[in-house]
Design a protein around this motif. Structure first.
Motif, PDB file in Angstrom:
ATOM      1  N   VAL A 160     -41.134  89.801   1.421  1.00 28.74           N
ATOM      2  CA  VAL A 160     -40.311  90.811   0.866  1.00 28.74           C
ATOM      3  C   VAL A 160     -39.957  91.868   1.449  1.00 28.74           C
ATOM      4  CG1 VAL A 160     -40.562  92.443  -1.325  1.00 28.74           C
ATOM      5  CG2 VAL A 160     -41.254  90.200  -1.555  1.00 28.74           C
ATOM      6  N   GLY A 161     -40.917  92.513   2.364  1.00 23.81           N
ATOM      7  CA  GLY A 161     -40.408  93.539   3.235  1.00 23.81           C
ATOM      8  C   GLY A 161     -39.560  93.358   4.152  1.00 23.81           C
ATOM      9  N   VAL A 162     -39.620  92.215   4.723  1.00 25.24           N
ATOM     10  CA  VAL A 162     -38.542  91.822   5.603  1.00 25.24           C
ATOM     11  C   VAL A 162     -37.170  91.539   5.048  1.00 25.24           C
ATOM     12  CG1 VAL A 162     -37.725  89.791   7.262  1.00 25.24           C
ATOM     13  CG2 VAL A 162     -39.940  90.500   7.315  1.00 25.24           C
ATOM     14  N   ILE A 163     -37.156  90.979   3.895  1.00 27.40           N
ATOM     15  CA  ILE A 163     -35.770  90.848   3.221  1.00 27.40           C
ATOM     16  C   ILE A 163     -35.307  92.261   2.888  1.00 27.40           C
ATOM     17  CG2 ILE A 163     -34.850  90.143   0.987  1.00 27.40           C
ATOM     18  CD1 ILE A 163     -36.612  87.738   1.183  1.00 27.40           C
ATOM     19  N   PHE A 164     -36.035  93.326   2.399  1.00 30.23           N
ATOM     20  CA  PHE A 164     -35.669  94.631   1.945  1.00 30.23           C
ATOM     21  C   PHE A 164     -35.085  95.177   3.345  1.00 30.23           C
ATOM     22  CE2 PHE A 164     -37.200  93.711  -2.028  1.00 30.23           C
ATOM     23  CZ  PHE A 164     -36.761  94.988  -2.826  1.00 30.23           C
ATOM     24  N   VAL A 165     -35.862  95.147   4.351  1.00 27.50           N
ATOM     25  CA  VAL A 165     -35.402  95.821   5.364  1.00 27.50           C
ATOM     26  C   VAL A 165     -34.340  95.272   6.114  1.00 27.50           C
ATOM     27  CG1 VAL A 165     -36.892  94.792   7.268  1.00 27.50           C
ATOM     28  CG2 VAL A 165     -36.313  97.297   7.519  1.00 27.50           C
ATOM     29  N   ASN A 166     -33.960  94.177   6.063  1.00 27.86           N
ATOM     30  CA  ASN A 166     -32.949  93.632   6.716  1.00 27.86           C
ATOM     31  C   ASN A 166     -31.475  93.459   5.864  1.00 27.86           C
ATOM     32  OD1 ASN A 166     -33.656  92.713   9.524  1.00 27.86           O
ATOM     33  ND2 ASN A 166     -35.453  91.992   8.475  1.00 27.86           N
ATOM     34  N   PHE A 167     -31.758  93.421   4.442  1.00 27.05           N
ATOM     35  CA  PHE A 167     -30.497  92.948   3.425  1.00 27.05           C
ATOM     36  C   PHE A 167     -30.482  94.038   2.408  1.00 27.05           C
ATOM     37  CE2 PHE A 167     -32.188  88.888   5.054  1.00 27.05           C
ATOM     38  CZ  PHE A 167     -31.087  88.443   5.589  1.00 27.05           C
ATOM     39  N   ILE A 168     -31.371  95.020   2.181  1.00 26.53           N
ATOM     40  CA  ILE A 168     -31.042  95.975   1.162  1.00 26.53           C
ATOM     41  C   ILE A 168     -30.821  97.325   1.794  1.00 26.53           C
ATOM     42  CG2 ILE A 168     -32.178  97.217  -0.772  1.00 26.53           C
ATOM     43  CD1 ILE A 168     -32.109  93.974  -1.158  1.00 26.53           C
ATOM     44  N   GLN A 169     -29.585  97.857   1.601  1.00 29.02           N
ATOM     45  CA  GLN A 169     -29.002  98.900   2.221  1.00 29.02           C
ATOM     46  C   GLN A 169     -28.979 100.026   1.393  1.00 29.02           C
ATOM     47  OE1 GLN A 169     -27.931  98.716   5.662  1.00 29.02           O
ATOM     48  NE2 GLN A 169     -28.686  96.870   5.461  1.00 29.02           N
ATOM     49  N   LEU A 170     -30.390 100.461   1.255  1.00 22.34           N
ATOM     50  CA  LEU A 170     -30.724 101.778   0.453  1.00 22.34           C
ATOM     51  C   LEU A 170     -31.691 102.698   1.271  1.00 22.34           C
ATOM     52  CD1 LEU A 170     -31.393 100.196  -2.975  1.00 22.34           C
ATOM     53  CD2 LEU A 170     -29.569 101.369  -2.272  1.00 22.34           C
ATOM     54  N   PRO A 171     -31.711 103.855   0.879  1.00 23.56           N
ATOM     55  CA  PRO A 171     -32.770 104.722   1.684  1.00 23.56           C
ATOM     56  C   PRO A 171     -34.271 104.265   1.488  1.00 23.56           C
ATOM     57  CG  PRO A 171     -31.374 105.958   0.015  1.00 23.56           C
ATOM     58  CD  PRO A 171     -30.956 104.768  -0.272  1.00 23.56           C
ATOM     59  N   ILE A 172     -34.915 104.558   2.600  1.00 21.96           N
ATOM     60  CA  ILE A 172     -36.237 104.218   2.926  1.00 21.96           C
ATOM     61  C   ILE A 172     -37.126 104.321   1.948  1.00 21.96           C
ATOM     62  CG2 ILE A 172     -36.533 105.848   4.312  1.00 21.96           C
ATOM     63  CD1 ILE A 172     -38.307 103.575   5.950  1.00 21.96           C
ATOM     64  N   PHE A 173     -36.748 105.723   1.285  1.00 24.48           N
ATOM     65  CA  PHE A 173     -37.630 106.279   0.184  1.00 24.48           C
ATOM     66  C   PHE A 173     -37.530 105.441  -1.164  1.00 24.48           C
ATOM     67  CE2 PHE A 173     -33.870 108.872   0.177  1.00 24.48           C
ATOM     68  CZ  PHE A 173     -33.603 108.918  -1.291  1.00 24.48           C
ATOM     69  N   ILE A 174     -36.459 104.653  -1.011  1.00 27.56           N
ATOM     70  CA  ILE A 174     -36.176 103.610  -2.451  1.00 27.56           C
ATOM     71  C   ILE A 174     -36.743 102.231  -2.106  1.00 27.56           C
ATOM     72  CG2 ILE A 174     -34.424 102.724  -3.726  1.00 27.56           C
ATOM     73  CD1 ILE A 174     -32.900 105.313  -3.555  1.00 27.56           C
ATOM     74  N   ILE A 175     -36.432 101.770  -0.626  1.00 28.63           N
ATOM     75  CA  ILE A 175     -36.890 100.360  -0.584  1.00 28.63           C
ATOM     76  C   ILE A 175     -38.258 100.223  -0.403  1.00 28.63           C
ATOM     77  CG2 ILE A 175     -34.680  99.612   0.300  1.00 28.63           C
ATOM     78  CD1 ILE A 175     -35.680  99.669   2.813  1.00 28.63           C
ATOM     79  N   ILE A 176     -38.955 101.138   0.133  1.00 30.64           N
ATOM     80  CA  ILE A 176     -40.465 101.014   0.238  1.00 30.64           C
ATOM     81  C   ILE A 176     -41.218 100.833  -1.086  1.00 30.64           C
ATOM     82  CG2 ILE A 176     -42.745 102.040   0.935  1.00 30.64           C
ATOM     83  CD1 ILE A 176     -41.211 103.022   3.594  1.00 30.64           C
ATOM     84  N   PRO A 177     -41.022 101.708  -2.007  1.00 32.86           N
ATOM     85  CA  PRO A 177     -41.724 101.746  -3.371  1.00 32.86           C
ATOM     86  C   PRO A 177     -41.233 100.320  -4.023  1.00 32.86           C
ATOM     87  CG  PRO A 177     -40.473 103.615  -3.194  1.00 32.86           C
ATOM     88  CD  PRO A 177     -40.282 102.895  -1.948  1.00 32.86           C
ATOM     89  N   VAL A 178     -39.983  99.974  -4.062  1.00 33.50           N
ATOM     90  CA  VAL A 178     -39.520  98.885  -4.738  1.00 33.50           C
ATOM     91  C   VAL A 178     -40.146  97.603  -4.183  1.00 33.50           C
ATOM     92  CG1 VAL A 178     -37.760  97.577  -5.296  1.00 33.50           C
ATOM     93  CG2 VAL A 178     -37.465 100.105  -5.690  1.00 33.50           C
ATOM     94  N   ALA A 179     -40.066  97.706  -2.736  1.00 32.60           N
ATOM     95  CA  ALA A 179     -40.690  96.109  -2.103  1.00 32.60           C
ATOM     96  C   ALA A 179     -42.089  96.185  -2.359  1.00 32.60           C
ATOM     97  CB  ALA A 179     -40.326  96.444  -0.572  1.00 32.60           C
ATOM     98  N   VAL A 180     -42.804  97.262  -2.322  1.00 35.82           N
ATOM     99  CA  VAL A 180     -44.350  97.214  -2.627  1.00 35.82           C
ATOM    100  C   VAL A 180     -44.554  96.414  -3.907  1.00 35.82           C
ATOM    101  CG1 VAL A 180     -46.368  98.627  -2.972  1.00 35.82           C
ATOM    102  CG2 VAL A 180     -45.085  98.691  -1.081  1.00 35.82           C
ATOM    103  N   GLY A 181     -43.836  97.050  -5.051  1.00 33.99           N
ATOM    104  CA  GLY A 181     -43.770  96.724  -6.364  1.00 33.99           C
ATOM    105  C   GLY A 181     -43.535  95.406  -6.762  1.00 33.99           C
ATOM    106  N   LEU A 182     -42.366  94.945  -5.811  1.00 32.62           N
ATOM    107  CA  LEU A 182     -41.867  93.429  -6.154  1.00 32.62           C
ATOM    108  C   LEU A 182     -42.935  92.638  -5.463  1.00 32.62           C
ATOM    109  CD1 LEU A 182     -40.054  91.303  -6.988  1.00 32.62           C
ATOM    110  CD2 LEU A 182     -38.813  91.907  -4.662  1.00 32.62           C
TER     111      LEU A 182
END
Length: 159
Positions: free
Chosen positions: A74-96
Motif C-alpha cells: 500500500v505504501g509503495v503504491i501510494f508513494v509511486n502513483f498517488i500524486q497528493l501531498p505527503i500529509f494526505i497520502i500517509i494517513p490515507v495509506a495507513v488507514g487503507l
C-alpha cells in the motif's frame, strides 16, 4: 515495588534474547554482506509479538508475512502513483493498510507503520522483496525454530 514472578522473568528474558538474536542476524546480513537490505523498523515491534506473545493471533506466520507485505505494498503504491501531498497520502495509506489487514484477516499491528516508513523513504517496489519478503521469511524461520523446537510451544497455532 514491582513484583516480577519467575515465569514472567524467564518469558521476558527469552523474548529479549531471541529478539536480539533474530534482529542481530538481519543486521549482520544487511551490513556485513552485499545481499541487500533485511531490516525495517517495524520488524523490531514484530519481535514483541513473535517472542513475547507467540500465542497471539497477531503473531502467527500468515499475519506477520502478509501484514507486512500488504501494508508495505500500500505504501509503495501510494508513494509511486498517488500524486497528493505527503500529509494526505500517509494517513490515507495507513488507514487503507489497516482496513485491508482486517478485511483479509492478516492483522499484524507492527505492520501498521509500514506505509509511513515506505512513503517517507520514497521506497520502490524493490522494497517489497528486500527487506519485506526476505526479512519476514528469515524472521518466521527463526520464530518457528525458536518457539516450536527450542521452547516447545504450540507455534504456529493449529486451528
Amino acid at each position: 515495588m514491582i513484583d516480577i514472578k519467575k515465569d514472567k522473568f524467564i518469558k521476558a528474558s527469552l523474548a529479549g534474547i531471541f529478539s536480539t538474536f533474530t534482529i542481530g542476524v538481519l543486521t549482520l546480513i544487511t551490513y556485513k554482506t552485499e545481499l541487500g537490505l533485511f531490516l525495517t523498523a517495524s520488524f523490531g515491534s514484530s519481535m514483541v509479538l513473535l517472542y513475547g506473545f507467540p500465542e497471539s493471533p497477531f503473531a502467527q506466520p500468515k499475519n506477520i508475512f502478509f501484514g507486512h507485505l500488504l501494508t508495505a505494498l500500500v505504501g509503495v503504491i501510494f508513494v509511486n502513483f498517488i500524486q497528493l501531498p505527503i500529509f494526505i497520502i500517509i494517513p490515507v495509506a495507513v488507514g487503507l493498510g489497516i482496513f485491508l489487514m482486517i478485511i483479509l484477516d492478516v492483522v499484524h499491528p507492527p505492520a501498521g507503520g509500514n506505509p509511513i516508513m515506505v512513503i517517507i523513504g520514497s521506497a520502490s517496489f524493490d522494497y517489497l522483496f528486500s527487506p519485506i519478503i526476505t526479512g519476514t521469511i528469515i524472521i518466521l524461520l527463526f520464530g518457528v525454530i525458536l518457539n516450536k523446537y527450542i521452547l516447545k510451544k504450540n507455534y504456529p497455532l493449529q486451528k
